[in-house]
Scaffold this motif. Structure first.
Motif, mmCIF file in Angstrom:
data_model
loop_
_atom_site.group_PDB
_atom_site.id
_atom_site.type_symbol
_atom_site.label_atom_id
_atom_site.label_comp_id
_atom_site.label_asym_id
_atom_site.label_seq_id
_atom_site.Cartn_x
_atom_site.Cartn_y
_atom_site.Cartn_z
ATOM 1 N N VAL A 120 -6.554 5.039 4.549
ATOM 2 C CA VAL A 120 -7.639 5.446 3.649
ATOM 3 C C VAL A 120 -7.561 6.923 3.278
ATOM 4 O O VAL A 120 -7.663 7.285 2.107
ATOM 5 C CB VAL A 120 -9.014 5.131 4.279
ATOM 6 C CG1 VAL A 120 -10.118 5.442 3.275
ATOM 7 C CG2 VAL A 120 -9.083 3.671 4.707
ATOM 8 N N ILE A 141 -8.193 4.378 9.181
ATOM 9 C CA ILE A 141 -8.703 5.403 8.276
ATOM 10 C C ILE A 141 -7.657 6.485 8.019
ATOM 11 O O ILE A 141 -7.406 6.876 6.874
ATOM 12 C CB ILE A 141 -9.996 6.036 8.836
ATOM 13 C CG1 ILE A 141 -11.114 4.990 8.894
ATOM 14 C CG2 ILE A 141 -10.431 7.219 7.972
ATOM 15 C CD1 ILE A 141 -12.370 5.470 9.601
ATOM 16 N N HIS A 166 -16.561 11.882 -0.682
ATOM 17 C CA HIS A 166 -15.824 10.832 0.023
ATOM 18 C C HIS A 166 -15.089 11.413 1.232
ATOM 19 O O HIS A 166 -15.082 10.816 2.312
ATOM 20 C CB HIS A 166 -14.812 10.171 -0.923
ATOM 21 C CG HIS A 166 -15.433 9.539 -2.128
ATOM 22 N ND1 HIS A 166 -15.684 10.244 -3.271
ATOM 23 C CD2 HIS A 166 -15.870 8.272 -2.364
ATOM 24 C CE1 HIS A 166 -16.232 9.450 -4.169
ATOM 25 N NE2 HIS A 166 -16.358 8.250 -3.644
ATOM 26 N N HIS A 197 -20.701 2.417 6.407
ATOM 27 C CA HIS A 197 -19.347 2.183 6.909
ATOM 28 C C HIS A 197 -19.370 1.346 8.178
ATOM 29 O O HIS A 197 -18.559 0.422 8.343
ATOM 30 C CB HIS A 197 -18.656 3.516 7.184
ATOM 31 C CG HIS A 197 -17.437 3.411 8.041
ATOM 32 N ND1 HIS A 197 -16.371 2.591 7.734
ATOM 33 C CD2 HIS A 197 -17.115 4.014 9.230
ATOM 34 C CE1 HIS A 197 -15.441 2.697 8.668
ATOM 35 N NE2 HIS A 197 -15.875 3.535 9.587
ATOM 36 N N TYR A 240 -7.173 8.510 -0.548
ATOM 37 C CA TYR A 240 -8.191 9.344 -1.197
ATOM 38 C C TYR A 240 -7.674 10.747 -1.479
ATOM 39 O O TYR A 240 -8.099 11.396 -2.444
ATOM 40 C CB TYR A 240 -9.458 9.389 -0.351
ATOM 41 C CG TYR A 240 -10.426 8.289 -0.689
ATOM 42 C CD1 TYR A 240 -11.415 8.479 -1.644
ATOM 43 C CD2 TYR A 240 -10.339 7.039 -0.071
ATOM 44 C CE1 TYR A 240 -12.301 7.467 -1.972
ATOM 45 C CE2 TYR A 240 -11.213 6.022 -0.387
ATOM 46 C CZ TYR A 240 -12.200 6.239 -1.345
ATOM 47 O OH TYR A 240 -13.064 5.217 -1.672
ATOM 48 N N ILE A 272 -10.550 -0.607 -0.113
ATOM 49 C CA ILE A 272 -10.566 -0.245 1.314
ATOM 50 C C ILE A 272 -11.400 1.009 1.551
ATOM 51 O O ILE A 272 -11.206 1.708 2.541
ATOM 52 C CB ILE A 272 -9.141 -0.047 1.859
ATOM 53 C CG1 ILE A 272 -8.428 1.113 1.125
ATOM 54 C CG2 ILE A 272 -8.328 -1.331 1.733
ATOM 55 C CD1 ILE A 272 -7.087 1.469 1.760
ATOM 56 N N GLY A 273 -12.339 1.273 0.664
ATOM 57 C CA GLY A 273 -13.035 2.551 0.682
ATOM 58 C C GLY A 273 -14.298 2.647 1.499
ATOM 59 O O GLY A 273 -14.961 3.696 1.468
ATOM 60 N N LYS A 316 -7.713 0.418 -5.512
ATOM 61 C CA LYS A 316 -7.403 0.395 -4.085
ATOM 62 C C LYS A 316 -8.423 1.229 -3.295
ATOM 63 O O LYS A 316 -8.800 0.865 -2.185
ATOM 64 C CB LYS A 316 -5.981 0.926 -3.837
ATOM 65 C CG LYS A 316 -4.888 -0.055 -4.245
ATOM 66 C CD LYS A 316 -3.503 0.530 -4.093
ATOM 67 C CE LYS A 316 -3.180 0.851 -2.658
ATOM 68 N NZ LYS A 316 -3.227 -0.344 -1.781
ATOM 69 N N SER A 317 -8.852 2.347 -3.884
ATOM 70 C CA SER A 317 -9.838 3.179 -3.190
ATOM 71 C C SER A 317 -11.169 2.447 -3.060
ATOM 72 O O SER A 317 -11.928 2.672 -2.113
ATOM 73 C CB SER A 317 -10.032 4.502 -3.925
ATOM 74 O OG SER A 317 -10.700 4.322 -5.153
ATOM 75 N N LEU A 329 -15.466 10.616 5.178
ATOM 76 C CA LEU A 329 -14.337 10.247 6.032
ATOM 77 C C LEU A 329 -14.318 11.096 7.296
ATOM 78 O O LEU A 329 -14.093 10.590 8.399
ATOM 79 C CB LEU A 329 -13.023 10.411 5.262
ATOM 80 C CG LEU A 329 -12.724 9.352 4.198
ATOM 81 C CD1 LEU A 329 -11.568 9.792 3.313
ATOM 82 C CD2 LEU A 329 -12.411 8.011 4.850
ATOM 83 N N HIS A 342 0.812 -1.216 0.000
ATOM 84 C CA HIS A 342 0.000 0.000 0.000
ATOM 85 C C HIS A 342 0.848 1.270 0.000
ATOM 86 O O HIS A 342 0.699 2.135 -0.873
ATOM 87 C CB HIS A 342 -0.931 0.006 1.222
ATOM 88 C CG HIS A 342 -1.760 1.240 1.336
ATOM 89 N ND1 HIS A 342 -2.933 1.420 0.637
ATOM 90 C CD2 HIS A 342 -1.585 2.378 2.070
ATOM 91 C CE1 HIS A 342 -3.438 2.608 0.926
ATOM 92 N NE2 HIS A 342 -2.648 3.205 1.795
#
Length: 371
Positions: free
Chosen positions: A282, A278, A301, A230, A286, A220-221, A216-217, A305, A151
């Motif tokens: 994450v 996060i 997004h 969520h 993002y 694990i988004g 990837k977004s 978050l 990552h």
């Protein structure tokens, strides 16, 4: 037409809308279900993903865009519910087959292409040999990139290759006062795409890097989704981790310093663990994605978050770190999703048995994949 076949037809029509207009999906036999059967709740994510990709179709050619969509659909195909470390530590056959390297990711992409070679689910058969080679190579690269072991190198590589401005560090984002307000999603960045995206021979490499960020977004988004969604995905992830922890105990595998999330007796660390996940993984992902594709495209997004981190911080202030109370609230949110959202989804025939409604790509011209 029976109810089950009707559901398959509805899903097929929805899938057609997700695919670029000159990729045609044809329905196949009822009993060919392997490819999509495990992903019947992925349609919403895929629709949102395709809407985002359509905004940048001049930067990713049609086969690359479809590869990302298909990659998102299959990137966790046949997941056994344990991580790579568990498979390696238990000498699992899967780990032996893939020599301890990206074990799950290797399996997911290999299994996907095994299914795509079977009669009835060989939807890529109409592609020419070179088209198929390009698509397979592209999908392998981006699905292997979902291994969290890689990552940070991938995110760092994107910062360098796209020449991005510095982003907030995780330790700043995790501070009690907030921190996510520091995410520069609303700042004006220099070209959304590096000039390298426009020129050969670096164009294809940059396209792969961009696709890795996108996939990837998606992988694990869930912290970037609405609060209730969520929390439900977090609950499911916790249960999966705890089930692995139970198996680790049965196998006599000792828990390391970072294995607390697998111990179902240590729920008091749940809120702080989620905040760390996060803010460390994450949010930076993002942020980088937003700098590349345009800050306004990840605005919602980022807002999600912020909201979700705020909720976890509230949980962390509860008794014993908020673990047990957080689980109670998460279960309540789950019931709300079932009672409200899922009923709406069911009434609109979206949450369905996806079964056999996937078929063959046809009419993909060479010109479409050149540029």
């Amino acid at each position: 037409m029976n109810k089950k076949n009707h559901s398959h037809t509805i899903y097929l029509e929805k899938l057609k809308k997700l695919v670029p207009k000159n990729l045609i999906i044809e329905e196949v036999n009822e009993d060919k279900k392997e490819l999509v059967n495990q992903f019947k709740d992925k349609h919403k994510d895929l629709k949102e993903l395709e809407e985002e990709l359509q905004k940048h179709k001049d930067k990713l050619h049609i086969l690359q865009r479809f590869s990302i969509l298909l990659g998102a659909l299959v990137h966790d195909l046949g997941h056994p519910g344990v991580n790579n470390a568990f498979l390696i530590n238990t000498d699992d056959n899967m780990a032996l087959q893939y020599n301890d390297q990206h074990v799950l990711e290797m399996y997911h992409v290999a299994e996907a292409f095994r299914i795509l070679r079977k009669p009835g689910t060989d939807m890529l058969k109409p592609l020419g040999k070179e088209q198929y080679r390009q698509m397979r190579k592209f999908m392998v690269e981006i699905i292997l990139a979902t291994d969290l072991a890689d990552h940070f190198p991938i995110v760092s590589d994107a910062k360098v290759k796209f020449d991005l401005k510095p982003t907030p560090k995780a330790d700043v984002l995790m501070q009690p006062a907030g921190g996510i307000h520091l995410i520069p999603y609303d700042q004006k960045n220099a070209p959304l795409y590096s000039e390298k995206m426009k020129k050969a021979p670096t164009k294809d490499k940059m396209a792969v890097l961009l696709a890795k960020l996108i996939l990837k977004s998606a992988d694990i988004g869930h912290p970037a989704r609405t609060n209730a969604s969520h929390m439900e995905w977090s609950r499911r992830a916790c249960e999966e981790f705890w089930n692995q922890g139970d198996r680790m105990k049965d196998e006599g595998i000792k828990f390391g310093p970072r294995d607390g999330m697998f111990d179902r007796t240590l729920t008091n660390g749940l809120p702080s663990g989620q905040i760390g996940f996060i803010c460390a993984l994450v949010v930076p992902l993002y942020t980088v994605l937003g700098m590349v594709v345009g800050p306004s495209n990840v605005k919602q997004h980022i807002e999600n978050l912020r909201s979700n981190v705020s909720t976890w911080k509230e949980f962390a202030q509860m008794k014993d770190g908020g673990g047990k109370e957080a689980l109670v609230k998460m279960e309540k949110m789950r019931n709300e999703i079932i009672d409200v959202t899922d009923q709406k989804i069911t009434r609109s025939s979206v949450l369905i048995n996806t079964g056999s409604s996937i078929g063959s790509i046809t009419e993909v011209n060479e010109a479409d994949i050149e540029d």
